[in-house]
Design an enzyme around this catalytic site. Sequence first.
Site, mmCIF file in Angstrom:
data_model
loop_
_atom_site.group_PDB
_atom_site.id
_atom_site.type_symbol
_atom_site.label_atom_id
_atom_site.label_comp_id
_atom_site.label_asym_id
_atom_site.label_seq_id
_atom_site.Cartn_x
_atom_site.Cartn_y
_atom_site.Cartn_z
ATOM 1 N N GLY A 5 56.326 44.845 72.253
ATOM 2 C CA GLY A 5 57.711 44.772 71.791
ATOM 3 C C GLY A 5 58.299 43.389 71.824
ATOM 4 N N GLY A 6 57.477 42.378 72.162
ATOM 5 C CA GLY A 6 57.987 41.008 72.129
ATOM 6 C C GLY A 6 58.456 40.600 70.747
ATOM 7 N N GLU B 201 55.544 50.369 65.971
ATOM 8 C CA GLU B 201 54.192 50.156 66.500
ATOM 9 C C GLU B 201 53.698 51.385 67.263
ATOM 10 O OE1 GLU B 201 54.048 45.306 67.150
ATOM 11 O OE2 GLU B 201 54.970 46.576 68.688
ATOM 12 N N GLY C 106 48.492 43.645 68.389
ATOM 13 C CA GLY C 106 48.466 42.787 69.557
ATOM 14 C C GLY C 106 49.160 43.452 70.737
ATOM 15 N N SER D 289 52.109 37.417 66.206
ATOM 16 C CA SER D 289 51.291 36.270 65.808
ATOM 17 C C SER D 289 49.803 36.602 65.780
ATOM 18 C CB SER D 289 51.548 35.097 66.757
ATOM 19 O OG SER D 289 51.223 35.439 68.099
ATOM 20 N N THR D 290 49.316 37.390 66.748
ATOM 21 C CA THR D 290 47.900 37.754 66.767
ATOM 22 C C THR D 290 47.596 38.743 65.656
ATOM 23 O OG1 THR D 290 47.961 37.466 69.170
ATOM 24 C CG2 THR D 290 45.992 38.465 68.240
ATOM 25 N N LYS E 122 46.865 37.425 78.169
ATOM 26 C CA LYS E 122 47.601 38.699 78.146
ATOM 27 C C LYS E 122 47.056 39.703 79.161
ATOM 28 C CE LYS E 122 50.182 37.463 74.617
ATOM 29 N NZ LYS E 122 49.550 36.219 74.192
#
Length: 262
Positions: A103-104, A111, A90, A35-36, A129
């Site tokens: 890894g969420g 990545e 992110g 999302s970020t 975070k």
Amino acid sequence: MPADLSAIDKAKFVAALRAVDHVESGMKLGLGTGSTAAWMVRCLAERIRDEGLRVVGVPTSIRTAELAQSLGVPITTLDEAGWLDLTIDGADEFDPELNLIKGGGAALLREKIVATASDQMIVIADAAKQVAQLGAFPLPVEVIPFGWKATQAQIEEMLVSMDVLARDVRLRRAGDDPVLTDQSNYILDLHLRRIGNPRQLSLVLNQIPGVVENGLFIDICDKVVIGHGDGRVQVRDVNSSEIEEEYVEFKPTDNIFADLDE
């Protein structure tokens, strides 16, 4: 950007906006997932549109590739790019040494490959975070589907000798089915609560047959841009004890962010 954003989305936006300031024409970029990172792709697309910025991106997931293409951000493969100037992504957690859990979004393998094929990695995150010690967020481990239960059992056995607070290993599911990565692998989430020695755990995990990669990013991140809901941004560099701080002004505009109001 949209006028009516939650504090958390404002934090993600200002972090992404500040990170994209590091991008220069001619760069080859790693484009993160989540999302970020999606805010970052939108900010990058706005600079391409408004400033004529010339860049090419290597997406770390299919969904990032689709977003970039829809916004007019040129993309290529890592094999074609060869080496990258900068990756912006992110993180699910980062500690004082800028070690990460990622890894969420189930994209940790691509990545990590992209981040380690870059001269520099910048992480963008909201303040939540930041942690004193990694492990509150479940640690993702990508494993091949064949014999995944045997791989899980070996991970559980290995964790007995590790400096962790809990040892709960679960297959990530979407409803009744396992979540599949872009490489058609599974994700095991390790609920450890605290990781005393991330470097050791990362090395040992990757020695277990069936494990493809783990979500510990050790000595990979160079800089973290932390966004806050009031528009404040803090920049931390791994090589400096100083923290830069500034405010980012943002105004509602009719642009590539407009669809986020929907």
